[in-house]
Design a protein around this motif. Structure first.
Motif, PDB file in Angstrom:
ATOM      1  N   PHE A  29       0.829  -1.207   0.000  1.00  0.00           N
ATOM      2  CA  PHE A  29       0.000   0.000   0.000  1.00  0.00           C
ATOM      3  C   PHE A  29       0.866   1.262   0.000  1.00  0.00           C
ATOM      4  N   GLN A 214      -0.318  -0.294  -9.512  1.00  0.00           N
ATOM      5  CA  GLN A 214      -0.689   0.757  -8.542  1.00  0.00           C
ATOM      6  C   GLN A 214      -0.555   0.177  -7.130  1.00  0.00           C
ATOM      7  N   SER A 216      -1.470  -1.065  -3.722  1.00  0.00           N
ATOM      8  CA  SER A 216      -2.712  -1.559  -3.116  1.00  0.00           C
ATOM      9  C   SER A 216      -2.350  -2.707  -2.181  1.00  0.00           C
ATOM     10  N   ALA A 246      -6.578   8.393  -1.651  1.00  0.00           N
ATOM     11  CA  ALA A 246      -7.000   6.981  -1.696  1.00  0.00           C
ATOM     12  C   ALA A 246      -8.229   6.865  -2.588  1.00  0.00           C
ATOM     13  N   SER A 249     -10.506   1.587  -6.792  1.00  0.00           N
ATOM     14  CA  SER A 249      -9.929   1.419  -8.132  1.00  0.00           C
ATOM     15  C   SER A 249     -11.001   1.504  -9.226  1.00  0.00           C
ATOM     16  N   PHE A 255     -10.602  -3.216  -4.929  1.00  0.00           N
ATOM     17  CA  PHE A 255      -9.250  -2.742  -4.619  1.00  0.00           C
ATOM     18  C   PHE A 255      -9.330  -1.261  -4.248  1.00  0.00           C
ATOM     19  N   ILE A 256      -8.608  -0.867  -3.220  1.00  0.00           N
ATOM     20  CA  ILE A 256      -8.372   0.557  -2.971  1.00  0.00           C
ATOM     21  C   ILE A 256      -6.928   0.817  -3.370  1.00  0.00           C
ATOM     22  N   VAL A 257      -6.714   1.882  -4.150  1.00  0.00           N
ATOM     23  CA  VAL A 257      -5.352   2.182  -4.587  1.00  0.00           C
ATOM     24  C   VAL A 257      -4.872   3.488  -3.954  1.00  0.00           C
ATOM     25  N   ASN A 258      -3.584   3.498  -3.705  1.00  0.00           N
ATOM     26  CA  ASN A 258      -2.920   4.699  -3.206  1.00  0.00           C
ATOM     27  C   ASN A 258      -2.432   5.476  -4.425  1.00  0.00           C
ATOM     28  N   ILE A 267      -7.443   5.961   3.799  1.00  0.00           N
ATOM     29  CA  ILE A 267      -7.886   4.624   3.357  1.00  0.00           C
ATOM     30  C   ILE A 267      -8.962   4.091   4.308  1.00  0.00           C
TER      31      ILE A 267
END
Ligand SMILES: Cc1cc2nc3c(=O)[nH]c(=O)nc-3n(C[C@H](O)[C@H](O)[C@H](O)COP(=O)(O)OP(=O)(O)OC[C@H]3O[C@@H](n4cnc5c(N)ncnc54)[C@H](O)[C@@H]3O)c2cc1C
Length: 295
Positions: A29, A214, A216, A246, A249, A255-258, A267
């Motif tokens: 992450f 990315q 994650s 945050a 995606s 998915f959560i992407v930084n 996040i």
């Protein structure tokens, strides 16, 4: 007991300790504040000794693999993080592998292929270590680590070494008793079978469906029984929803992407928003797959 005293004992055992190590450098992450102490044992005996010394001095410890399923808080970790990624080693035969905890899944898979088995192919593209994958029972729909584990060598809370049979590991969907009880995986024996998975096909599917490249931590939520967390989040209109840096995606809603410079707090806030919206829309409570470490 002070960190300096623990660090002295660890150094005397040959394990170097770094102070205020940014955990963002050790998680996929790219998020997480400083760990008071951080070490990377270079061998199984060093890992056993580091765990034993921290516990003997009642000092909080956290065992980290590749950091690909974890969200540390912005204020980091009060205690020692013991990272296994330098503890490598694969002994292979025609029937299976004996793999050290820090070995990347990709090299376990490659070693199996060298011996003519594609039965670990399902691990293609999962960016963890063997220890982390055992603790989280990593896998894909229809196949998980628990299907290929013959036994797991651990250090228990009383610092005793033991070899656990699969039935003693309490495996479930992305969980295990090893993780719940904070047992430390030292190595695992994996067996080959006749289930074949083509890594090239799985990697191509990941490239099409996941935000590879990315930052994650993979899927944030477990799939609810009979459903797909990603589909629910997508249908709730949250793809691309952003809190600070945050983002849910745009490619895969689970998915959560930084986007670069995201904080753990951002996040966590995004996770809460997703949960609330999915619950409000579908009355489904999403459980976390990513481990959120309390601040
Ligand atoms: C792009 C991407 C795709 C992913 N795809 C998948 C997927 O398809 N399937 C899947 O299951 N996961 C997936 N993940 C999540 C992650 O890669 C797996 O959960 C992986 O097994 C975690 O291993 P790790 O070494 O990174 O563990 P970490 O994230 O470092 O740790 C996770 C947990 O395991 C514990 N742990 C780590 N090492 C040990 C040890 N030696 N002994 C005891 N406990 C230990 C930690 O304390 C923590 O509780 C994905 C992640 C990313 C970033």
């Amino acid at each position: 007991m002070t960190l300096a005293a623990v660090a002295r004992s660890l150094r005397a055992a040959g394990v170097d300790v770094r102070y205020d190590e940014p955990l963002s450098d050790h998680t996929t992450f790219r998020v997480g504040g400083p760990a008071d102490g951080y070490c990377e044992p270079q061998s199984i005996p060093e890992l056993v000794e580091a765990v034993r010394l921290c516990r003997a001095q009642a000092f909080p410890l956290f065992v980290l693999g590749a950091g690909s399923n974890i969200l540390f808080p912005d204020d980091g970790h009060r205690g020692v993080v013991i990272c296994t990624k330098s503890i490598r080693g694969v002994a292979a035969s025609s029937t299976g592998l004996d793999v050290a905890a820090g070995e990347p899944l990709s090299s376990a898979l490659a070693a199996a292929e060298e011996w003519g088995s594609r039965s670990l192919g399902f691990l293609a593209g999962i960016p963890g270590t063997v220890g982390g994958a055992v603790a989280t029972n990593a896998g894909i729909p229809g196949r998980a680590m628990s299907d290929v584990i013959e036994s797991v060598s651990i250090i228990d809370p009383a610092n005793q070494s033991a070899e656990l049979a699969p039935r003693e590991c309490g495996f479930g969907y992305r969980t295990s008793r090893i993780r719940d009880r904070r047992l430390v995986v030292v190595s695992a024996k994996l067996r080959f079978d006749h289930e074949i998975y083509d890594p090239a096909v799985l990697l191509a599917r990941r490239r099409t469906t996941q935000p590879i490249g990315q930052a994650s931590a993979g899927c944030v939520f477990r799939n609810p029984p009979g459903g797909s967390a990603g589909a629910l989040i997508d249908q709730a209109g949250l793809k691309g929803f952003t809190v600070g840096r945050a983002q849910v995606s745009e490619k895969h809603a689970n998915f959560i992407v930084n986007l670069g410079g995201a904080t753990s707090a951002e996040i966590c806030k995004l996770i809460d928003i997703v949960r609330q919206k999915v619950y409000k829309t579908y009355q489904v409570s999403l459980d976390l797959e990513v481990e959120v470490v309390a601040g």
